[in-house]
Scaffold this active site. Structure first.
Site, mmCIF file in Angstrom:
data_model
loop_
_atom_site.group_PDB
_atom_site.id
_atom_site.type_symbol
_atom_site.label_atom_id
_atom_site.label_comp_id
_atom_site.label_asym_id
_atom_site.label_seq_id
_atom_site.Cartn_x
_atom_site.Cartn_y
_atom_site.Cartn_z
ATOM 1 N N HIS A 13 0.873 -1.195 0.000
ATOM 2 C CA HIS A 13 0.000 0.000 0.000
ATOM 3 C C HIS A 13 0.897 1.227 0.000
ATOM 4 C CE1 HIS A 13 -3.839 2.161 1.259
ATOM 5 N NE2 HIS A 13 -2.924 3.103 1.155
ATOM 6 N N HIS A 15 1.600 5.334 -1.768
ATOM 7 C CA HIS A 15 1.261 6.492 -2.604
ATOM 8 C C HIS A 15 2.542 7.040 -3.215
ATOM 9 C CE1 HIS A 15 -2.851 6.694 -1.002
ATOM 10 N NE2 HIS A 15 -2.290 6.220 0.089
ATOM 11 N N LYS A 99 -9.555 -0.337 -5.620
ATOM 12 C CA LYS A 99 -9.482 0.306 -4.318
ATOM 13 C C LYS A 99 -10.793 1.017 -4.022
ATOM 14 C CE LYS A 99 -7.839 2.227 -0.588
ATOM 15 N NZ LYS A 99 -6.615 2.923 -0.259
ATOM 16 N N HIS A 136 -10.381 1.209 1.981
ATOM 17 C CA HIS A 136 -10.143 2.238 3.003
ATOM 18 C C HIS A 136 -11.336 2.156 3.946
ATOM 19 C CE1 HIS A 136 -8.553 6.187 4.502
ATOM 20 N NE2 HIS A 136 -9.747 6.125 5.070
ATOM 21 N N HIS A 174 -4.493 -0.525 5.943
ATOM 22 C CA HIS A 174 -4.010 0.297 7.065
ATOM 23 C C HIS A 174 -4.934 0.245 8.276
ATOM 24 C CE1 HIS A 174 -6.699 3.053 5.012
ATOM 25 N NE2 HIS A 174 -5.820 3.420 4.122
ATOM 26 N N ASP A 247 1.477 2.722 3.477
ATOM 27 C CA ASP A 247 0.648 3.920 3.300
ATOM 28 C C ASP A 247 1.510 5.192 3.312
ATOM 29 O OD1 ASP A 247 -1.684 5.312 2.765
ATOM 30 O OD2 ASP A 247 -2.277 5.451 4.872
HETATM 31 C C1 NCD Z 1 -3.443 9.239 1.823
HETATM 32 C C2 NCD Z 1 -2.945 10.224 0.770
HETATM 33 O O1 NCD Z 1 -2.383 11.255 1.155
HETATM 34 O O2 NCD Z 1 -3.080 9.951 -0.424
HETATM 35 N N1 NCD Z 1 -3.429 9.850 3.100
HETATM 36 C C3 NCD Z 1 -3.356 9.214 4.295
HETATM 37 O O3 NCD Z 1 -3.452 9.882 5.333
HETATM 38 N N2 NCD Z 1 -3.192 7.917 4.369
HETATM 39 C C4 NCD Z 1 -4.793 8.761 1.443
HETATM 40 C C5 NCD Z 1 -5.191 7.509 2.164
HETATM 41 O O4 NCD Z 1 -4.633 6.446 1.911
HETATM 42 O O5 NCD Z 1 -6.063 7.570 3.017
HETATM 43 ZN ZN ZN Z 2 -3.239 5.139 1.550
#
Ligand code: NCD
Ligand code: ZN
Length: 345
Positions: A13, A15, A99, A136, A174, A247
């Site tokens: 997971h 970003h 997702k 999520h 998460h 995450d």
């Molecule tokens: C994530 C993001 O910034 O893309 N932020 C987070 O707090 N985890 C989005 C997400 O996965 O909830």
């Molecule tokens: Zn995330």
């Protein structure tokens, strides 16, 4: 000096963002992980297979020379996702699932699903094609206490969804609460969860230590110490339904240090090292490899990675910031130390 060698792990997971921002953060992940499941919450969101394949190619093109790293993709589920997209995703061989962002739950989730029943046909098709749903898990009703949103989601959305689609494989992403850990432990086969480093290492006091700490704000938000302990117990306990997903969610400093700062903690610069700290504190370092490098691959039916990484028990100071495209970001532990170091080469 102690060192541990692990099969190369997967971050299931992550970003990465896009463009120059992605170029700034991708090398941290590629140095540690063989593969990562890259979240589709770009602007606009990655809702279709062609967009996911194009995004995947941009990631490959941005890799540092010599890096071997495989991006794994997931599509952003919306109220209007066509069930036929499931076959296209499956046929691509590069897209592992969809997702589910409840609309409004988190960063860039406004295109998300407004009512889970609207995507029932897509979920049924995913069940047939054996694509994985990444969830999520928070309700979005602003009247529900922010610390209760995950627990409410389990009862109101996730448990009924898992029952309506008994063969759908689901990753509860998460997880942050004892309730979520217990839900997974008590659930039918085909349900697993990822756990982040921040939720293993910190509780909600970290958001308010001496003042508001925007860099400790993520969603789902950090919870109580009893929740952290429950997460640590399941993550380090050897149960194959729990695996690594950082995450790591980079944002420019100004977007976090603001009157309405956005959610997301950046941990890619020290991700596996931070997990090593958590596992060591729990007396469970020998089980880090299974959590980081085996359980996730097995759940996604991917071959386990062949390479190895070595971590050395040696403290290092985390920079106060890293470049983030033309801006900068503040990493987890900025100006403080991490107790394990990735051995180079
Ligand atoms: C994530 C993001 O910034 O893309 N932020 C987070 O707090 N985890 C989005 C997400 O996965 O909830
Ligand atoms: Zn995330």
């Amino acid at each position: 000096m102690t060192a541990i060698t692990l099969r190369r792990p997967d971050d299931l997971h992550l970003h990465l963002r896009d463009g120059e921002s992605m170029r700034s953060v991708l090398p941290f992940t590629a140095a540690r992980f063989a593969r990562a499941l890259v979240m589709p919450n770009l602007r606009p969101p990655v809702t279709g297979t062609p967009q996911a394949l194009a995004y995947r190619q941009r990631i490959l093109d941005a890799l540092p020379a010599g890096a071997t790293f495989e991006p794994l993709m997931t599509l952003y589920l919306t109220d209007r996702t066509d069930p036929a997209e499931v076959q296209r995703a499956k046929a691509s061989g590069c897209v592992l699932g969809f997702k589910l962002y409840p609309a409004g739950a988190t960063t860039h989730s406004d295109a998300g699903v407004t009512d889970i029943r609207k995507v029932d046909a897509v979920l049924s098709r995913m069940e047939e094609q054996d694509l994985v749903l990444q969830v999520h898990g928070e309700v979005t009703d602003p009247n529900v206490d922010v610390f209760d949103r995950e627990a409410r989601f389990i009862d109101e959305v996730l448990a009924p969804l898992a029952a309506r689609h008994p063969r759908l494989r689901i990753v509860f992403e998460h997880i942050t609460t004892r309730a979520a850990a217990q839900f997974v432990l008590g659930s039918r086969p085909g349900i697993a969860a990822t756990v982040t480093p921040q939720h293993l290492l910190m509780n909600r006091n970290a958001i308010f230590a001496g003042g508001v700490r925007p860099h400790h704000y993520c969603l789902p938000v950090l919870k109580r110490e009893t929740d952290r302990e429950a997460l640590l117990t399941v993550a380090t306990g050897g149960d194959s339904r729990f695996f690594l997903g950082t995450d790591s969610a980079p944002h420019a400093r100004g977007a976090k240090e603001a009157a309405c700062g956005c959610a997301g903690i950046f941990s890619a610069h020290g991700a596996i090292e931070l997990y090593a700290e958590a596992f060591e504190a729990a007396g469970a370092l020998p089980r880090l490899e299974a959590f980081a490098s085996e359980h996730g691959a097995d759940f996604y039916r991917l071959p386990r990675n062949e390479g190895r990484i070595t971590l050395v028990r040696q403290s290092w100071e985390v920079p106060r910031s890293y470049a983030f495209g033309a801006e900068e970001l503040v990493p987890l532990r900025a100006g403080e130390s991490i107790g394990w170091r990735l051995s180079e080469g």
